[in-house]
Design a protein around this motif. Sequence first.
Motif, PDB file in Angstrom:
ATOM      1  N   ILE A  75       0.835  -1.168   0.011  1.00  0.00           N
ATOM      2  CA  ILE A  75       0.121  -0.024   0.123  1.00  0.00           C
ATOM      3  C   ILE A  75       0.964   1.211   0.082  1.00  0.00           C
ATOM      4  N   GLY A  76       0.677   2.144  -0.869  1.00  0.00           N
ATOM      5  CA  GLY A  76       1.434   3.247  -1.022  1.00  0.00           C
ATOM      6  C   GLY A  76       0.327   4.546  -1.089  1.00  0.00           C
ATOM      7  N   ALA A  77       0.934   5.517  -0.360  1.00  0.00           N
ATOM      8  CA  ALA A  77       0.651   7.085  -0.363  1.00  0.00           C
ATOM      9  C   ALA A  77       1.495   7.896  -1.238  1.00  0.00           C
ATOM     10  N   TYR A  78       0.890   8.641  -2.046  1.00  0.00           N
ATOM     11  CA  TYR A  78       1.492   9.634  -2.763  1.00  0.00           C
ATOM     12  C   TYR A  78       1.340  10.994  -2.995  1.00  0.00           C
ATOM     13  N   TYR A  79       2.025  11.823  -2.916  1.00  0.00           N
ATOM     14  CA  TYR A  79       1.487  13.284  -3.101  1.00  0.00           C
ATOM     15  C   TYR A  79       2.467  13.968  -4.206  1.00  0.00           C
ATOM     16  N   LYS A  80       1.847  14.387  -5.320  1.00  0.00           N
ATOM     17  CA  LYS A  80       2.782  15.196  -6.540  1.00  0.00           C
ATOM     18  C   LYS A  80       3.029  16.529  -6.309  1.00  0.00           C
ATOM     19  N   PRO A  81       3.691  17.258  -5.717  1.00  0.00           N
ATOM     20  CA  PRO A  81       3.851  18.842  -5.911  1.00  0.00           C
ATOM     21  C   PRO A  81       3.734  19.177  -7.442  1.00  0.00           C
ATOM     22  N   MET A  82       3.408  20.484  -7.663  1.00  0.00           N
ATOM     23  CA  MET A  82       3.290  20.941  -8.917  1.00  0.00           C
ATOM     24  C   MET A  82       4.577  21.088  -9.310  1.00  0.00           C
ATOM     25  N   ASN A  83       5.644  21.147  -8.780  1.00  0.00           N
ATOM     26  CA  ASN A  83       6.898  21.701  -9.502  1.00  0.00           C
ATOM     27  C   ASN A  83       7.873  20.186  -9.440  1.00  0.00           C
ATOM     28  N   MET A  84       7.233  19.055  -9.237  1.00  0.00           N
ATOM     29  CA  MET A  84       7.936  17.861  -9.375  1.00  0.00           C
ATOM     30  C   MET A  84       7.563  17.048 -10.480  1.00  0.00           C
ATOM     31  N   ASN A  85       8.429  16.203 -11.231  1.00  0.00           N
ATOM     32  CA  ASN A  85       7.911  15.440 -12.236  1.00  0.00           C
ATOM     33  C   ASN A  85       7.760  13.946 -11.775  1.00  0.00           C
ATOM     34  N   TRP A  86       7.297  13.118 -12.642  1.00  0.00           N
ATOM     35  CA  TRP A  86       7.032  11.716 -12.275  1.00  0.00           C
ATOM     36  C   TRP A  86       8.199  10.788 -12.192  1.00  0.00           C
ATOM     37  N   GLU A  87       9.500  11.027 -12.564  1.00  0.00           N
ATOM     38  CA  GLU A  87      10.733  10.177 -12.550  1.00  0.00           C
ATOM     39  C   GLU A  87      10.818   9.467 -11.380  1.00  0.00           C
ATOM     40  N   GLU A  88      10.899   9.927 -10.229  1.00  0.00           N
ATOM     41  CA  GLU A  88      11.120   9.440  -9.077  1.00  0.00           C
ATOM     42  C   GLU A  88      10.072   8.479  -8.351  1.00  0.00           C
TER      43      GLU A  88
END
Length: 180
Positions: A75-88
């Motif tokens: 189970i994962g939780a993820y938050y993508k800030p606007m200035n981050m890309n998907w690479e990591e």
Amino acid sequence: SIVQTFLNNKSGQVKTFFQADQGYTPFRRDRVGQNGGGVFIAVRNDIVVQEMKDIQYDCEDVWIKIDLFGKPLLIGAYYKPMNMNWEEFSKSLSKARKLYCNIWVAGDFKLPKMDWDHIAPPITASTPHSTDKSLSTKLLKSYSNCLSLPTRDSNVLDLFFTTNPTLVQRVSILPGISDH
């Protein structure tokens, strides 16, 4: 899971939501070096769980593993800030896929205009984030999205993906903890 928690190491706010004496153990990952962000997953104390820090990369995600009958559940939780890309986050997902587990991942993916019925960016997509949308489309085609209701205004920002939809009976949106 809860994303964009706005917690930090000095904060005791997680105890407000979930603490061991209330029957839950929080697994959290705070945003480092700036305000906002952060993620956590709260698990009932009667569930045997293992935090999976070796899956995490340089993004706002946290992972746990529950050993079920047969195949384990990540189970994962993820938050993508606007200035981050998907690479990591892509690295985290790739590592998770190699563990021969069922996977659930929930969070704010910052893809407000995606066509989730076809897992495609809108035909008129010429936004600054179109590269993100293209990469996210490739990443998420191997997952089923179980949440298609708007979570902020008319946008579906918070998503729930799984590699095995038969494990999901229902998904609901609970008001009152976040703005979406």
